[in-house]
Design a protein around this motif. Structure first.
Motif, PDB file in Angstrom:
ATOM      1  N   LEU A  63       7.781   6.574   2.862  1.00 47.01           N
ATOM      2  CA  LEU A  63       7.259   7.640   2.011  1.00 47.01           C
ATOM      3  C   LEU A  63       6.240   8.505   2.745  1.00 47.01           C
ATOM      4  N   ALA A  64       5.542   7.927   3.710  1.00 51.40           N
ATOM      5  CA  ALA A  64       4.560   8.686   4.488  1.00 51.40           C
ATOM      6  C   ALA A  64       5.218   9.861   5.211  1.00 51.40           C
ATOM      7  N   GLU A  65       6.505   9.729   5.562  1.00 49.58           N
ATOM      8  CA  GLU A  65       7.215  10.817   6.234  1.00 49.58           C
ATOM      9  C   GLU A  65       7.380  12.043   5.333  1.00 49.58           C
ATOM     10  N   TYR A  66       7.226  11.867   4.042  1.00 50.33           N
ATOM     11  CA  TYR A  66       7.338  12.978   3.096  1.00 50.33           C
ATOM     12  C   TYR A  66       5.968  13.545   2.737  1.00 50.33           C
ATOM     13  N   GLY A  67       4.935  13.086   3.436  1.00 55.37           N
ATOM     14  CA  GLY A  67       3.588  13.606   3.206  1.00 55.37           C
ATOM     15  C   GLY A  67       2.884  12.984   2.012  1.00 55.37           C
ATOM     16  N   LEU A  68       3.426  11.907   1.483  1.00 60.53           N
ATOM     17  CA  LEU A  68       2.792  11.251   0.343  1.00 60.53           C
ATOM     18  C   LEU A  68       1.631  10.383   0.801  1.00 60.53           C
ATOM     19  N   GLU A  69       0.590  10.368   0.002  1.00 53.91           N
ATOM     20  CA  GLU A  69      -0.574   9.544   0.282  1.00 53.91           C
ATOM     21  C   GLU A  69      -0.709   8.498  -0.812  1.00 53.91           C
ATOM     22  N   PRO A  70      -1.011   7.254  -0.455  1.00 54.27           N
ATOM     23  CA  PRO A  70      -1.157   6.221  -1.485  1.00 54.27           C
ATOM     24  C   PRO A  70      -2.432   6.412  -2.300  1.00 54.27           C
ATOM     25  N   THR A  71      -2.412   5.952  -3.532  1.00 54.03           N
ATOM     26  CA  THR A  71      -3.610   5.988  -4.374  1.00 54.03           C
ATOM     27  C   THR A  71      -4.372   4.673  -4.284  1.00 54.03           C
ATOM     28  N   ALA A  72      -3.804   3.683  -3.617  1.00 55.44           N
ATOM     29  CA  ALA A  72      -4.457   2.389  -3.408  1.00 55.44           C
ATOM     30  C   ALA A  72      -4.441   2.090  -1.909  1.00 55.44           C
ATOM     31  N   ASP A  73      -5.231   1.128  -1.507  1.00 56.39           N
ATOM     32  CA  ASP A  73      -5.291   0.749  -0.095  1.00 56.39           C
ATOM     33  C   ASP A  73      -4.128  -0.175   0.245  1.00 56.39           C
ATOM     34  N   TRP A  74      -3.170   0.344   0.976  1.00 61.56           N
ATOM     35  CA  TRP A  74      -2.020  -0.447   1.408  1.00 61.56           C
ATOM     36  C   TRP A  74      -2.239  -1.027   2.790  1.00 61.56           C
ATOM     37  N   GLY A  75      -3.370  -0.719   3.376  1.00 58.83           N
ATOM     38  CA  GLY A  75      -3.670  -1.238   4.709  1.00 58.83           C
ATOM     39  C   GLY A  75      -2.626  -0.786   5.708  1.00 58.83           C
ATOM     40  N   PRO A  76      -2.265  -1.656   6.639  1.00 55.84           N
ATOM     41  CA  PRO A  76      -1.308  -1.265   7.684  1.00 55.84           C
ATOM     42  C   PRO A  76       0.139  -1.165   7.184  1.00 55.84           C
ATOM     43  N   TYR A  77       0.360  -1.500   5.908  1.00 52.18           N
ATOM     44  CA  TYR A  77       1.735  -1.525   5.404  1.00 52.18           C
ATOM     45  C   TYR A  77       2.222  -0.171   4.879  1.00 52.18           C
ATOM     46  N   TRP A  78       1.319   0.764   4.589  1.00 53.41           N
ATOM     47  CA  TRP A  78       1.733   2.038   4.019  1.00 53.41           C
ATOM     48  C   TRP A  78       2.817   2.737   4.836  1.00 53.41           C
ATOM     49  N   PRO A  79       2.706   2.782   6.150  1.00 52.04           N
ATOM     50  CA  PRO A  79       3.771   3.468   6.918  1.00 52.04           C
ATOM     51  C   PRO A  79       5.141   2.824   6.782  1.00 52.04           C
ATOM     52  N   LEU A  80       5.215   1.616   6.228  1.00 51.28           N
ATOM     53  CA  LEU A  80       6.494   0.918   6.088  1.00 51.28           C
ATOM     54  C   LEU A  80       7.096   1.035   4.696  1.00 51.28           C
ATOM     55  N   VAL A  81       6.329   1.542   3.721  1.00 48.79           N
ATOM     56  CA  VAL A  81       6.785   1.575   2.328  1.00 48.79           C
ATOM     57  C   VAL A  81       7.837   2.671   2.149  1.00 48.79           C
ATOM     58  N   THR A  82       8.997   2.268   1.612  1.00 47.37           N
ATOM     59  CA  THR A  82      10.070   3.217   1.338  1.00 47.37           C
ATOM     60  C   THR A  82      10.293   3.284  -0.182  1.00 47.37           C
ATOM     61  N   THR A  83      11.230   4.128  -0.595  1.00 51.01           N
ATOM     62  CA  THR A  83      11.526   4.206  -2.011  1.00 51.01           C
ATOM     63  C   THR A  83      12.229   2.952  -2.449  1.00 51.01           C
TER      64      THR A  83
END
Length: 143
Positions: free
Chosen positions: A123-143
Protein backbone atom coordinates in the motif's frame (compact mmCIF):
# COMPACT_ATOMS: atom_id res chain seq x y z
CA UNK A 1 -3.78 -26.32 33.93
CA UNK A 2 -6.74 -24.37 32.60
CA UNK A 3 -8.35 -21.63 34.56
CA UNK A 4 -12.11 -21.44 34.17
CA UNK A 5 -13.24 -17.97 33.21
CA UNK A 6 -16.61 -16.45 33.87
CA UNK A 7 -18.71 -16.05 30.75
CA UNK A 8 -18.75 -12.45 29.53
CA UNK A 9 -22.06 -10.64 29.89
CA UNK A 10 -24.16 -10.73 26.75
CA UNK A 11 -23.84 -7.55 24.78
CA UNK A 12 -25.95 -6.03 21.98
CA UNK A 13 -23.30 -6.92 19.37
CA UNK A 14 -23.41 -10.58 20.37
CA UNK A 15 -27.22 -10.56 20.21
CA UNK A 16 -27.01 -9.00 16.75
CA UNK A 17 -24.61 -11.72 15.59
CA UNK A 18 -26.87 -14.41 17.01
CA UNK A 19 -29.89 -12.88 15.27
CA UNK A 20 -27.98 -12.71 11.98
CA UNK A 21 -26.97 -16.37 12.34
CA UNK A 22 -30.59 -17.31 13.08
CA UNK A 23 -31.83 -15.38 10.02
CA UNK A 24 -29.19 -17.01 7.82
CA UNK A 25 -30.28 -20.44 9.03
CA UNK A 26 -33.93 -19.56 8.41
CA UNK A 27 -33.09 -18.34 4.90
CA UNK A 28 -31.26 -21.57 4.14
CA UNK A 29 -34.06 -23.73 5.58
CA UNK A 30 -36.95 -21.86 3.96
CA UNK A 31 -35.43 -21.00 0.59
CA UNK A 32 -34.60 -17.34 1.25
CA UNK A 33 -35.68 -14.28 3.16
CA UNK A 34 -38.28 -11.81 1.99
CA UNK A 35 -40.91 -11.94 -0.70
CA UNK A 36 -38.52 -11.86 -3.63
CA UNK A 37 -38.66 -9.18 -6.34
CA UNK A 38 -41.26 -6.46 -6.08
CA UNK A 39 -42.72 -4.47 -3.22
CA UNK A 40 -43.09 -5.91 0.25
CA UNK A 41 -46.57 -6.42 1.65
CA UNK A 42 -47.40 -4.47 4.81
CA UNK A 43 -49.65 -6.42 7.16
CA UNK A 44 -50.76 -6.11 10.79
CA UNK A 45 -48.40 -7.84 13.21
CA UNK A 46 -51.28 -9.81 14.70
CA UNK A 47 -51.78 -11.67 11.39
CA UNK A 48 -48.32 -13.15 12.02
CA UNK A 49 -48.73 -14.02 15.71
CA UNK A 50 -46.95 -10.84 16.85
CA UNK A 51 -48.16 -7.97 19.01
CA UNK A 52 -48.26 -4.46 17.51
CA UNK A 53 -48.17 -3.03 21.04
CA UNK A 54 -45.04 -5.06 21.90
CA UNK A 55 -43.35 -3.97 18.66
CA UNK A 56 -44.23 -0.32 19.38
CA UNK A 57 -42.76 -0.71 22.87
CA UNK A 58 -39.60 -2.34 21.46
CA UNK A 59 -39.22 0.50 18.94
CA UNK A 60 -39.55 3.10 21.70
CA UNK A 61 -37.00 1.28 23.85
CA UNK A 62 -34.54 1.01 20.94
CA UNK A 63 -34.95 4.71 20.27
CA UNK A 64 -34.15 5.51 23.91
CA UNK A 65 -31.31 3.03 24.42
CA UNK A 66 -29.68 3.26 20.99
CA UNK A 67 -30.19 6.89 19.99
CA UNK A 68 -27.90 6.58 16.97
CA UNK A 69 -30.13 3.99 15.32
CA UNK A 70 -32.84 5.66 13.29
CA UNK A 71 -35.14 2.92 12.12
CA UNK A 72 -36.65 -0.35 13.29
CA UNK A 73 -38.22 -2.74 10.78
CA UNK A 74 -39.67 -6.17 11.48
CA UNK A 75 -40.64 -8.55 8.68
CA UNK A 76 -42.20 -11.96 9.11
CA UNK A 77 -43.43 -14.45 6.53
CA UNK A 78 -42.47 -12.06 3.71
CA UNK A 79 -44.49 -9.12 5.06
CA UNK A 80 -43.46 -5.95 6.88
CA UNK A 81 -45.29 -6.07 10.21
CA UNK A 82 -43.65 -3.06 11.88
CA UNK A 83 -41.74 -0.05 10.60
CA UNK A 84 -40.80 2.99 12.66
CA UNK A 85 -38.29 5.81 12.42
CA UNK A 86 -36.69 8.06 15.02
CA UNK A 87 -36.22 11.76 14.54
CA UNK A 88 -33.36 12.86 12.33
CA UNK A 89 -32.62 15.74 10.00
CA UNK A 90 -30.34 16.74 7.15
CA UNK A 91 -27.73 17.51 9.84
CA UNK A 92 -27.88 13.99 11.33
CA UNK A 93 -24.61 12.05 11.22
CA UNK A 94 -25.03 8.35 10.57
CA UNK A 95 -22.75 5.67 11.94
CA UNK A 96 -21.66 3.24 9.26
CA UNK A 97 -20.19 0.73 11.71
CA UNK A 98 -18.81 -2.22 9.75
CA UNK A 99 -20.96 -1.52 6.69
CA UNK A 100 -18.09 0.47 5.15
CA UNK A 101 -16.11 -2.76 4.88
CA UNK A 102 -18.50 -3.78 2.10
CA UNK A 103 -18.07 -0.46 0.30
CA UNK A 104 -14.31 -0.58 0.66
CA UNK A 105 -14.19 -4.16 -0.63
CA UNK A 106 -16.36 -3.23 -3.62
CA UNK A 107 -14.16 -0.24 -4.50
CA UNK A 108 -10.99 -2.32 -4.18
CA UNK A 109 -12.53 -4.98 -6.42
CA UNK A 110 -13.51 -2.40 -9.05
CA UNK A 111 -10.06 -0.76 -8.95
CA UNK A 112 -8.40 -4.16 -9.33
CA UNK A 113 -10.70 -5.21 -12.19
CA UNK A 114 -9.97 -1.92 -13.98
CA UNK A 115 -6.21 -2.47 -13.59
CA UNK A 116 -5.81 0.47 -11.23
CA UNK A 117 -4.74 -1.59 -8.19
CA UNK A 118 -2.34 -4.50 -7.84
CA UNK A 119 -3.52 -6.56 -4.87
CA UNK A 120 0.02 -7.81 -4.26
CA UNK A 121 1.68 -4.37 -4.28
CA UNK A 122 2.43 -2.77 -0.91
CA UNK A 123 0.00 0.00 0.00
CA UNK A 124 2.95 2.34 0.59
CA UNK A 125 3.56 2.25 -3.19
CA UNK A 126 0.24 4.06 -3.62
CA UNK A 127 1.29 6.87 -1.28
CA UNK A 128 -0.87 5.69 1.61
CA UNK A 129 0.25 6.45 5.13
CA UNK A 130 -0.78 4.32 8.11
CA UNK A 131 -2.81 5.83 10.94
CA UNK A 132 -1.14 3.48 13.45
CA UNK A 133 2.48 2.51 14.04
CA UNK A 134 3.17 -0.55 11.90
CA UNK A 135 6.88 -0.34 12.57
CA UNK A 136 9.06 -2.01 9.94
CA UNK A 137 6.08 -3.96 8.56
CA UNK A 138 4.25 -1.09 6.83
CA UNK A 139 6.23 -1.41 3.58
CA UNK A 140 5.06 -5.04 3.38
CA UNK A 141 1.31 -4.47 3.92
CA UNK A 142 -0.78 -5.16 0.82
CA UNK A 143 -4.50 -5.08 0.18
Amino acid sequence: FHQKRAAPPCCPHRRTMLLAAHLAAQAHTHGGLGPGPGPWAHEPAELHSLSSAALDEAAERLSRELPHRYCFLVAKDGAVVHESYSANSSETLYSMDSAMKLGTAALIGIAHADGMLDLDAPLAEYGLEPTADWGPYWPLVTT
